[in-house]
Write a protein that holds these residues in place. Structure first.
Motif, mmCIF file in Angstrom:
data_model
loop_
_atom_site.group_PDB
_atom_site.id
_atom_site.type_symbol
_atom_site.label_atom_id
_atom_site.label_comp_id
_atom_site.label_asym_id
_atom_site.label_seq_id
_atom_site.Cartn_x
_atom_site.Cartn_y
_atom_site.Cartn_z
ATOM 1 N N GLY A 54 36.923 39.086 41.850
ATOM 2 C CA GLY A 54 37.205 37.921 42.678
ATOM 3 C C GLY A 54 38.690 37.670 42.827
ATOM 4 N N GLY A 55 39.435 37.791 41.716
ATOM 5 C CA GLY A 55 40.879 37.567 41.778
ATOM 6 C C GLY A 55 41.591 38.592 42.637
ATOM 7 N N GLN A 85 41.546 32.955 39.011
ATOM 8 C CA GLN A 85 40.615 34.015 38.652
ATOM 9 C C GLN A 85 41.294 35.090 37.802
ATOM 10 N N LEU A 86 42.486 35.521 38.197
ATOM 11 C CA LEU A 86 43.176 36.566 37.456
ATOM 12 C C LEU A 86 43.624 36.073 36.080
ATOM 13 N N ALA A 87 43.986 34.804 35.985
ATOM 14 C CA ALA A 87 44.342 34.241 34.684
ATOM 15 C C ALA A 87 43.128 34.210 33.764
ATOM 16 N N GLY A 88 41.968 33.818 34.319
ATOM 17 C CA GLY A 88 40.748 33.818 33.522
ATOM 18 C C GLY A 88 40.391 35.204 33.033
ATOM 19 N N CYS A 89 40.569 36.199 33.896
ATOM 20 C CA CYS A 89 40.294 37.587 33.517
ATOM 21 C C CYS A 89 41.235 38.044 32.407
ATOM 22 N N THR A 90 42.520 37.707 32.525
ATOM 23 C CA THR A 90 43.506 38.095 31.517
ATOM 24 C C THR A 90 43.158 37.518 30.150
#
Length: 288
Positions: free
Chosen positions: A43-44, A184-189
């Motif tokens: 998603g990110g 989204q990318l922060a959550g993934c990280t």
């Protein structure tokens, strides 16, 4: 609520409802952490491409705030919802998720220092009762360890509700696509290291990867793009009402994609939910 905002709310509810059906399908194979990492990464990435095409970029210098937002609006609630589905069926998890607007109302009361409107409360109670009826008609099931699942579902709803208020305060004025991409990318990280402890339950197959792509693009990228646009226009408390629509759309997606029947009592419950949501949306919050 404006008609354009109502359309965004419906679209967001439909996509979040689809994500529930997809998570229920893939979490036994991919695991809660695997599902969340996959959907936030996909998603990110999709949102970042869309933001750049529109000439927008996340404000990466505010990376600490993005990490907090990623935890509140993606990593923590997604993982808690996935955990809840290990001991709850999708209907029970959806009922718990529908409590998110109540948590949002509580946060709004604390922030604005004012009592909630009676009409708003009646609408919320009616909508949540409708969700419960609609889901009960399809069967509510709690297996062994269900207490953990219930607590995880309620905690996920509360964290998700607070995430909307954090986004409204800390990212006011940021373009929705850039904001959603960063979130989204922060959550993934944040969750990637957890894969070392909680890896995929099985080797990914082409079918699983396809379902994760659909979940990431529809249930994370497009859904959150709409959600943050709704927060920017209507505020976090009203945007949280999307969670009242998720179970209804979950039932409809189950019927459309999985050929699941819709009992008459579910139809009555969905009608009550719709009436409650309309009552909430007709409410005009006092200036504060």
């Amino acid at each position: 609520m404006r008609r354009s905002s109502a359309a965004v709310l419906l679209g967001c509810g439909a996509l979040f409802g689809l994500s529930y059906v997809l998570v229920r399908d893939v979490v036994p194979v991919a695991g809660p952490v695997g599902v969340t990492v996959a959907r936030t990464f996909i998603g990110g990435a999709a949102l970042l491409l869309a933001a750049r095409a529109a000439g927008q970029r996340p404000q990466w210098r505010r990376w600490r705030a993005y990490l907090v937002l990623g935890a509140l609006s993606a990593a923590v609630p997604f993982s808690l919802i996935s955990i809840s589905m290990l001991s709850l069926n999708a209907g029970t998890a959806a009922v718990l998720n529908a409590s998110s607007p109540l948590f949002a109302l509580g946060f709004d009361v604390l922030e604005r220092r004012r009592r909630p409107d009676t009409g708003q409360l009646v609408g919320l109670v009616l909508a949540i009762a409708g969700v419960s009826v609609a889901m009960a008609a399809r069967g509510l099931h709690i297996s062994d360890g269900g207490a953990v699942g219930v607590l995880a579902g309620l905690a996920g709803a509360a964290v998700f509700a607070y995430g909307g208020f954090f986004a409204a305060r800390r990212f006011d004025g940021e373009a929705p696509a850039a904001l959603a991409a960063g979130q989204q990318l922060a959550g993934c990280t944040l969750l990637c290291p957890a894969l070392l402890v909680f890896p995929f339950h099985a080797t990914p197959t082409a079918s699983l990867l396809l379902r994760l792509v659909v979940l990431g693009v529809a249930g994370s990228a497009v859904a959150y793009l709409l959600f943050y646009r709704l927060i920017a226009i209507e505020g976090p408390a009203r945007a949280a009402n999307v969670n009242l629509l998720v179970p209804m759309f979950g039932v409809l997606w189950g019927w459309a994609l999985l050929d699941e029947p819709i009992p008459p009592l579910s139809i009555a419950g969905m009608a009550a939910t719709a009436a409650g949501v309309l009552l909430v949306l007709r409410h005009r919050p006092a200036a504060g």
